[in-house]
Design a protein around this motif. Structure first.
Motif, PDB file in Angstrom:
ATOM      1  N   SER A   5       0.815  -1.226   0.000  1.00  0.00           N
ATOM      2  CA  SER A   5       0.000   0.000   0.000  1.00  0.00           C
ATOM      3  C   SER A   5       0.841   1.265   0.000  1.00  0.00           C
ATOM      4  CB  SER A   5      -0.875   0.079   1.262  1.00  0.00           C
ATOM      5  OG  SER A   5      -1.585  -1.100   1.457  1.00  0.00           O
ATOM      6  N   TRP A  29      -1.500  -0.626 -10.084  1.00  0.00           N
ATOM      7  CA  TRP A  29      -2.167  -0.944  -8.821  1.00  0.00           C
ATOM      8  C   TRP A  29      -3.526  -0.273  -8.816  1.00  0.00           C
ATOM      9  CZ3 TRP A  29       1.983   0.001  -4.388  1.00  0.00           C
ATOM     10  CH2 TRP A  29       3.077  -0.846  -4.620  1.00  0.00           C
ATOM     11  N   ALA A 120      -7.214  -2.893   0.776  1.00  0.00           N
ATOM     12  CA  ALA A 120      -5.752  -2.966   0.886  1.00  0.00           C
ATOM     13  C   ALA A 120      -5.279  -4.381   1.193  1.00  0.00           C
ATOM     14  CB  ALA A 120      -5.263  -2.003   1.955  1.00  0.00           C
ATOM     15  N   SER A 124      -2.893  -4.464  -4.156  1.00  0.00           N
ATOM     16  CA  SER A 124      -1.916  -3.399  -3.958  1.00  0.00           C
ATOM     17  C   SER A 124      -2.615  -2.106  -4.328  1.00  0.00           C
ATOM     18  CB  SER A 124      -0.690  -3.613  -4.842  1.00  0.00           C
ATOM     19  OG  SER A 124       0.095  -4.651  -4.292  1.00  0.00           O
ATOM     20  N   VAL A 125      -2.567  -1.123  -3.419  1.00  0.00           N
ATOM     21  CA  VAL A 125      -3.365   0.082  -3.620  1.00  0.00           C
ATOM     22  C   VAL A 125      -2.546   1.361  -3.459  1.00  0.00           C
ATOM     23  CG1 VAL A 125      -5.583  -0.881  -2.835  1.00  0.00           C
ATOM     24  CG2 VAL A 125      -4.035   0.147  -1.157  1.00  0.00           C
ATOM     25  N   LEU A 137      -4.104   2.729   7.301  1.00  0.00           N
ATOM     26  CA  LEU A 137      -3.021   1.806   6.922  1.00  0.00           C
ATOM     27  C   LEU A 137      -1.709   2.249   7.562  1.00  0.00           C
ATOM     28  CD1 LEU A 137      -3.827   1.597   3.071  1.00  0.00           C
ATOM     29  CD2 LEU A 137      -4.591   0.017   4.865  1.00  0.00           C
ATOM     30  N   ALA A 140       1.518   1.142   5.875  1.00  0.00           N
ATOM     31  CA  ALA A 140       1.718   1.368   4.432  1.00  0.00           C
ATOM     32  C   ALA A 140       3.218   1.444   4.130  1.00  0.00           C
ATOM     33  CB  ALA A 140       1.031   2.667   4.020  1.00  0.00           C
TER      34      ALA A 140
END
Ligand code: DC
Length: 224
Positions: A5, A29, A120, A124-125, A137, A140
């Motif tokens: 992420s 992504w 997430a 994959s963001v 997150l 991340a």
């Protein structure tokens, strides 16, 4: 490979969504626009005449309607309310004026945080918002805090409005940008603030390409 992420936070109009969408495209992504999620609920309040300050009424709205998200062909998030695509209405001024009141409710934030984490976990963001690096997150791989001067952010908002056919005077937008920052930074739950481990980027005198490249370099250094 485990999904990775990237969190991009910052105030309204700093260019987060443009940058996040381009980074996502370059990496192939998924781009997750969390502001659009909050706006979907504000849209429902506007349509149903619900007072956005009333926690109980807003929560009832969340129970009564089905909100779904899908990746659009342009890489953006499409938002569906009870089966119809409302994405094109999410930036209307009446929705924008309600959204920060809606986003201040704990029940709303909990629900959306859950949805955002679910994305997430699967993909994959590149996720943009206000509290992604701090709350949603915290692990991340890359965190960016993207800012710009208020006048610059207001000019960008003004041209967005113009594209939608609304002419709003600049000083009015500067005021509303400052007011929204204040509300977003001062709210009790998940306020807008830079995560300790976020890289701060001021977009005022930078091109989108420069910022995208800088983020891609961070990704190359941190993700392997
Ligand atoms: O980025 P945007 O203008 O679409 O965000 C709309 C509103 O939602 C804004 O008032 C802040 C709020 N928001 C939030 O509180 N947390 C997020 N992660 C994303 C948006």
């Amino acid at each position: 490979m485990m999904p990775v992420s990237i969190a991009i936070d910052g105030p309204a109009g700093a260019g987060k969504s443009t940058v996040a969408r381009m980074v996502a495209k370059r990496l192939n992504w998924m781009y997750v626009d969390t502001g659009a999620m909050y706006r979907a609920i504000a849209f429902l309040c506007a349509r149903s005449g619900v007072d956005p300050e009333d926690a109980q009424e807003v929560e009832a709205i969340l129970q009564q309607h089905e909100i779904e998200f899908e990746e659009g062909s342009d890489g953006g998030l499409r938002v569906f309310v009870d089966g119809s695509d409302v994405t094109d209405h999410l930036r209307d001024p009446d929705v924008s004026s309600l959204v920060s009141a809606v986003a201040a409710h704990g029940a709303v934030r909990d629900r959306l945080t859950e949805w955002q984490r679910a994305f997430a976990k699967r993909y994959s963001v590149v996720m943009d918002g206000r509290d992604i690096g701090t709350v949603v997150l915290p692990n991340a791989a890359v965190k960016v805090f993207l800012t710009a001067q208020p006048e610059e952010r207001a000019r960008r908002r003004q041209s967005e409005f113009l594209q939608q056919g609304f002419h709003v005077p600049l000083d009015e937008i500067v005021q509303s940008v400052i007011e929204r920052d204040r509300r977003d930074s001062e709210r009790e739950i998940a306020p807008l603030r830079q995560a300790e481990d976020a890289v701060r980027i001021d977009s005022t005198n930078k091109t989108v390409e420069q910022i995208v490249d800088q983020i891609l370099q961070l990704v190359a250094a941190h993700v392997r």
